[in-house]
Design a protein around this motif. Structure first.
Motif, PDB file in Angstrom:
ATOM      1  N   ARG A   1      11.091   4.666 -10.936  1.00  0.00           N
ATOM      2  CA  ARG A   1      12.002   4.132 -10.100  1.00  0.00           C
ATOM      3  C   ARG A   1      12.105   2.681  -9.823  1.00  0.00           C
ATOM      4  O   ARG A   1      12.456   2.059  -8.763  1.00  0.00           O
ATOM      5  N   GLU A   2      11.074   1.922 -10.536  1.00  0.00           N
ATOM      6  CA  GLU A   2      10.864   0.460 -10.511  1.00  0.00           C
ATOM      7  C   GLU A   2      10.217   0.174  -9.128  1.00  0.00           C
ATOM      8  O   GLU A   2      10.512  -0.695  -8.541  1.00  0.00           O
ATOM      9  N   ILE A   3       9.398   0.921  -8.782  1.00  0.00           N
ATOM     10  CA  ILE A   3       8.293   0.542  -7.537  1.00  0.00           C
ATOM     11  C   ILE A   3       7.045   0.650  -7.820  1.00  0.00           C
ATOM     12  O   ILE A   3       6.520   1.718  -8.601  1.00  0.00           O
ATOM     13  N   ASN A   4       6.331  -0.495  -7.483  1.00  0.00           N
ATOM     14  CA  ASN A   4       4.892  -0.730  -7.716  1.00  0.00           C
ATOM     15  C   ASN A   4       4.130  -0.825  -6.595  1.00  0.00           C
ATOM     16  O   ASN A   4       4.630  -1.298  -5.573  1.00  0.00           O
ATOM     17  N   PHE A   5       2.828  -0.796  -6.803  1.00  0.00           N
ATOM     18  CA  PHE A   5       2.054  -0.737  -5.258  1.00  0.00           C
ATOM     19  C   PHE A   5       0.665  -1.807  -5.880  1.00  0.00           C
ATOM     20  O   PHE A   5       0.262  -1.346  -7.017  1.00  0.00           O
ATOM     21  N   LYS A   6       0.386  -2.540  -4.686  1.00  0.00           N
ATOM     22  CA  LYS A   6      -1.083  -3.264  -5.191  1.00  0.00           C
ATOM     23  C   LYS A   6      -2.184  -2.148  -5.007  1.00  0.00           C
ATOM     24  O   LYS A   6      -3.329  -2.412  -5.756  1.00  0.00           O
ATOM     25  N   GLU A   7      -1.889  -1.523  -3.936  1.00  0.00           N
ATOM     26  CA  GLU A   7      -3.160  -0.403  -3.657  1.00  0.00           C
ATOM     27  C   GLU A   7      -2.522   0.989  -3.423  1.00  0.00           C
ATOM     28  O   GLU A   7      -1.399   1.192  -2.963  1.00  0.00           O
ATOM     29  N   ILE A   8      -3.452   1.829  -3.878  1.00  0.00           N
ATOM     30  CA  ILE A   8      -2.946   3.102  -3.871  1.00  0.00           C
ATOM     31  C   ILE A   8      -4.262   3.939  -3.022  1.00  0.00           C
ATOM     32  O   ILE A   8      -5.312   4.145  -3.503  1.00  0.00           O
ATOM     33  N   TRP A   9      -3.864   4.509  -2.037  1.00  0.00           N
ATOM     34  CA  TRP A   9      -4.880   5.438  -1.212  1.00  0.00           C
ATOM     35  C   TRP A   9      -4.604   6.948  -1.236  1.00  0.00           C
ATOM     36  O   TRP A   9      -3.486   7.263  -1.461  1.00  0.00           O
ATOM     37  N   CYS A  10      -5.769   7.468  -1.134  1.00  0.00           N
ATOM     38  CA  CYS A  10      -5.374   9.263  -0.850  1.00  0.00           C
ATOM     39  C   CYS A  10      -6.226   9.717   0.265  1.00  0.00           C
ATOM     40  O   CYS A  10      -7.201   9.336   0.492  1.00  0.00           O
TER      41      CYS A  10
ATOM     42  N   ARG B   1       0.749  -1.136  -0.020  1.00  0.00           N
ATOM     43  CA  ARG B   1       0.045  -0.136   0.067  1.00  0.00           C
ATOM     44  C   ARG B   1       0.769   1.483  -0.070  1.00  0.00           C
ATOM     45  O   ARG B   1       1.590   1.402   0.639  1.00  0.00           O
ATOM     46  N   LEU B   2       0.244   2.146  -0.820  1.00  0.00           N
ATOM     47  CA  LEU B   2       1.041   3.594  -0.911  1.00  0.00           C
ATOM     48  C   LEU B   2      -0.120   4.676  -0.418  1.00  0.00           C
ATOM     49  O   LEU B   2      -1.326   4.382  -1.147  1.00  0.00           O
ATOM     50  N   ILE B   3       0.196   5.440   0.381  1.00  0.00           N
ATOM     51  CA  ILE B   3      -0.715   6.340   0.648  1.00  0.00           C
ATOM     52  C   ILE B   3      -0.190   7.825  -0.005  1.00  0.00           C
ATOM     53  O   ILE B   3       1.000   8.130   0.372  1.00  0.00           O
ATOM     54  N   ILE B   4      -0.967   8.520  -0.688  1.00  0.00           N
ATOM     55  CA  ILE B   4      -0.619   9.870  -1.296  1.00  0.00           C
ATOM     56  C   ILE B   4      -1.324  11.218  -0.607  1.00  0.00           C
ATOM     57  O   ILE B   4      -2.440  10.999  -0.631  1.00  0.00           O
ATOM     58  N   ILE B   5      -0.461  11.878   0.150  1.00  0.00           N
ATOM     59  CA  ILE B   5      -0.982  12.995   0.959  1.00  0.00           C
ATOM     60  C   ILE B   5      -0.917  14.213  -0.025  1.00  0.00           C
ATOM     61  O   ILE B   5       0.391  14.686   0.071  1.00  0.00           O
ATOM     62  N   PRO B   6      -1.911  14.887  -0.710  1.00  0.00           N
ATOM     63  CA  PRO B   6      -1.596  15.839  -1.682  1.00  0.00           C
ATOM     64  C   PRO B   6      -1.496  17.160  -0.464  1.00  0.00           C
ATOM     65  O   PRO B   6      -2.160  17.481   0.401  1.00  0.00           O
TER      66      PRO B   6
END
Length: 106
Positions: A97-106, A6-11
């Motif tokens: 950067r050859e980094i992948n995520f299964k889930e992306i959250w915001c 999981r990646l979380i993106i905080i704008p």
């Protein structure tokens, strides 16, 4: 290619119009953005926390809180920019950067 769950993106755009510098304005002694970052960390749900900002001021305030892997381009930092374009930019930058995520959250 490295894959995380999981990646979380905080704008956190620097050019707030209604409340100037709202992301770094202090609330109970801490910049407001710290509360989002702390919640993401405490949840222990995310492998990577990414703050998407074009502001060097925000980046400097966060330097001891979270690593900002790359800055948001200025052309994605207007008050008319749809959030989905910001999210796509972040995902594409990690992919380069050859980094992948299964889930992306915001």
């Amino acid at each position: 290619m490295k894959t995380f769950k999981r990646l979380i993106i905080i704008p956190a755009r620097g050019g707030s119009k209604r409340i100037k510098n709202k992301n770094i304005k202090k609330f109970k002694g801490k910049p407001i953005i710290f509360y989002s970052i702390n919640s993401a960390k405490q949840s222990k749900l995310f492998d990577v926390i990414h703050v998407s900002t074009e502001s060097l001021k925000i980046k400097n305030i966060l330097k001891n809180k979270v690593k900002i892997d790359f800055m948001r381009p200025k052309y994605l930092s207007s008050d008319k920019t749809p959030i989905y374009k910001v999210l796509i930019n972040v995902v594409e930058n990690f992919y380069k950067r050859e980094i992948n995520f299964k889930e992306i959250w915001c």
